[in-house]
Motif scaffolding. Sequence first.
Motif, PDB file in Angstrom:
ATOM      1  N   ALA A  93      -8.522  -3.876  -2.753  1.00 19.42           N
ATOM      2  CA  ALA A  93      -9.985  -3.789  -2.779  1.00 19.42           C
ATOM      3  C   ALA A  93     -10.592  -4.932  -1.975  1.00 19.42           C
ATOM      4  O   ALA A  93      -9.958  -5.974  -1.772  1.00 19.42           O
ATOM      5  CB  ALA A  93     -10.482  -3.855  -4.217  1.00 19.42           C
ATOM      6  N   ALA A  99      -4.773  -2.980  -8.286  1.00 21.41           N
ATOM      7  CA  ALA A  99      -5.884  -2.435  -7.499  1.00 21.41           C
ATOM      8  C   ALA A  99      -6.627  -3.540  -6.759  1.00 21.41           C
ATOM      9  O   ALA A  99      -7.099  -3.339  -5.626  1.00 21.41           O
ATOM     10  CB  ALA A  99      -6.841  -1.675  -8.413  1.00 21.41           C
ATOM     11  N   GLN A 128       0.830  -1.206   0.000  1.00 23.11           N
ATOM     12  CA  GLN A 128       0.000   0.000   0.000  1.00 23.11           C
ATOM     13  C   GLN A 128       0.866   1.257   0.000  1.00 23.11           C
ATOM     14  O   GLN A 128       0.543   2.255  -0.649  1.00 23.11           O
ATOM     15  CB  GLN A 128      -0.939   0.011   1.207  1.00 23.11           C
ATOM     16  CG  GLN A 128      -1.915   1.180   1.189  1.00 23.11           C
ATOM     17  CD  GLN A 128      -3.031   1.016   2.206  1.00 23.11           C
ATOM     18  OE1 GLN A 128      -3.051   0.057   2.971  1.00 23.11           O
ATOM     19  NE2 GLN A 128      -3.957   1.943   2.227  1.00 23.11           N
ATOM     20  N   THR A 136      -5.600   3.883  -1.642  1.00 22.24           N
ATOM     21  CA  THR A 136      -6.525   3.327  -0.659  1.00 22.24           C
ATOM     22  C   THR A 136      -7.891   3.097  -1.296  1.00 22.24           C
ATOM     23  O   THR A 136      -8.242   3.725  -2.300  1.00 22.24           O
ATOM     24  CB  THR A 136      -6.716   4.275   0.545  1.00 22.24           C
ATOM     25  OG1 THR A 136      -7.196   5.546   0.071  1.00 22.24           O
ATOM     26  CG2 THR A 136      -5.416   4.472   1.308  1.00 22.24           C
ATOM     27  N   TYR A 137      -8.641   2.202  -0.696  1.00 18.42           N
ATOM     28  CA  TYR A 137     -10.033   1.976  -1.083  1.00 18.42           C
ATOM     29  C   TYR A 137     -10.889   2.884  -0.195  1.00 18.42           C
ATOM     30  O   TYR A 137     -11.018   2.634   1.004  1.00 18.42           O
ATOM     31  CB  TYR A 137     -10.389   0.511  -0.879  1.00 18.42           C
ATOM     32  CG  TYR A 137     -11.815   0.141  -1.211  1.00 18.42           C
ATOM     33  CD1 TYR A 137     -12.180  -0.225  -2.499  1.00 18.42           C
ATOM     34  CD2 TYR A 137     -12.804   0.137  -0.225  1.00 18.42           C
ATOM     35  CE1 TYR A 137     -13.486  -0.586  -2.799  1.00 18.42           C
ATOM     36  CE2 TYR A 137     -14.116  -0.214  -0.507  1.00 18.42           C
ATOM     37  CZ  TYR A 137     -14.440  -0.571  -1.802  1.00 18.42           C
ATOM     38  OH  TYR A 137     -15.742  -0.924  -2.093  1.00 18.42           O
ATOM     39  N   GLN A 160      -5.263   4.212  -8.133  1.00 18.83           N
ATOM     40  CA  GLN A 160      -6.172   4.884  -7.199  1.00 18.83           C
ATOM     41  C   GLN A 160      -7.517   5.166  -7.845  1.00 18.83           C
ATOM     42  O   GLN A 160      -8.568   4.997  -7.219  1.00 18.83           O
ATOM     43  CB  GLN A 160      -5.549   6.187  -6.703  1.00 18.83           C
ATOM     44  CG  GLN A 160      -6.448   6.973  -5.762  1.00 18.83           C
ATOM     45  CD  GLN A 160      -6.805   6.200  -4.518  1.00 18.83           C
ATOM     46  OE1 GLN A 160      -5.947   5.903  -3.690  1.00 18.83           O
ATOM     47  NE2 GLN A 160      -8.095   5.856  -4.355  1.00 18.83           N
ATOM     48  N   LEU A 201      -9.612   2.097  -7.749  1.00 18.55           N
ATOM     49  CA  LEU A 201     -10.126   1.837  -6.397  1.00 18.55           C
ATOM     50  C   LEU A 201     -11.280   2.776  -6.048  1.00 18.55           C
ATOM     51  O   LEU A 201     -12.270   2.361  -5.440  1.00 18.55           O
ATOM     52  CB  LEU A 201      -8.998   1.995  -5.377  1.00 18.55           C
ATOM     53  CG  LEU A 201      -7.943   0.888  -5.374  1.00 18.55           C
ATOM     54  CD1 LEU A 201      -6.744   1.293  -4.531  1.00 18.55           C
ATOM     55  CD2 LEU A 201      -8.537  -0.420  -4.855  1.00 18.55           C
ATOM     56  N   THR A 202     -11.159   4.045  -6.440  1.00 19.84           N
ATOM     57  CA  THR A 202     -12.240   5.001  -6.171  1.00 19.84           C
ATOM     58  C   THR A 202     -13.502   4.610  -6.935  1.00 19.84           C
ATOM     59  O   THR A 202     -14.615   4.642  -6.386  1.00 19.84           O
ATOM     60  CB  THR A 202     -11.808   6.425  -6.573  1.00 19.84           C
ATOM     61  OG1 THR A 202     -10.619   6.778  -5.848  1.00 19.84           O
ATOM     62  CG2 THR A 202     -12.895   7.431  -6.264  1.00 19.84           C
ATOM     63  N   ALA A 258     -15.065   1.580  -5.279  1.00 22.12           N
ATOM     64  CA  ALA A 258     -15.746   1.935  -4.030  1.00 22.12           C
ATOM     65  C   ALA A 258     -17.118   2.530  -4.313  1.00 22.12           C
ATOM     66  O   ALA A 258     -18.109   2.183  -3.655  1.00 22.12           O
ATOM     67  CB  ALA A 258     -14.888   2.918  -3.242  1.00 22.12           C
TER      68      ALA A 258
END
Length: 326
Positions: free
Chosen positions: A232, A228, A81, A87-88, A194, A197-198, A201
């Motif tokens: 997740a 990713a 990470q 980040t998720y 990222q 991941l966004t 989410a």
Amino acid sequence: REAVYGWFAHWFKGRTETTPIKERGVSVSSLPELLVFFGRPRPANELNEEQLIEARVAAAKQQLIEAQPTDFQTKFSTAFQGALLATYPKASEISVTTNEARFPQAAVTELSRRTAGDRVRLTVYRPAAKAAHSAVMVVAPPGQTTTELVEALRNTKQLVVQVEVFADFTNQAEIQRIKFFTTYNRTAAANRVQDILTALAYTQQTLLGNSQVTLLGVGEAGLWCLLARGLAPRLERTIVDANQFDTASDDAFVRRLPIPGLRRAGDFLTAVTLAPLTPLVIHNTGDKFNAAALADVYHRLGRVQDFRAQAEPLSVARLVALATTQ
């Protein structure tokens, strides 16, 4: 140093002021006394610079092997990470703006993490007949067309989410003037991870409210999707194009996936080991992408049937069939 002495004396020893404290006279050792091998033969087993690098790389690889598969979470998740700086996010951390509707079942949505100010754009295609209970997320490199694939997926009556990831920095000249830019900033490749991941989410938490999302990476984006996936939560399945990436080549990582620290953190091996072991399909591996190491993770954890890899690229029809299998 004298300024530091004054600061420490004030805060740790009760001195009333923070003014510098002069150093007392010291005797500096002579250069021969400071040299380790002055007047002595060098060790017979000493390593030169090239050999030292090879030894450190070999030690890192051995550490990865010994951690497989159960110790990965404790030993490599933080490093992985930290390399990606990704980040998720929670749904509450994402700002959502729907900009336009292309037609009744499709809308263009822009996402931004409130504390980061980044942007990722999605086109969300909703099935006309019924509410969707699952989704296929399609990620492609900037500028690569996926019209045929998206249209074929839309005919399956699932929610289809097309992601436009970060293209590149617009201020290249400014970035070139910053020394060691990647020490404190994500690279373009890490920004794309990222964005994925966004988008995941938002799709999982807001659009669906469950984990029934298939992640489908097209071309070079398959590599970003695979990374990713390691950060997740559970996905329904993941289908990625390895784009014949050479996983044994440092030069390939520097040219095509420049993320400092990624190899030391275990790159794709760590990503697959950290992720929930749901079905994973990797195609277009060619003869350079080490899919066998990833297959071994599934084998060790008793999920052999959920991993598939092939050297040739999959057709659009086959991708759709795999992405929509119940």
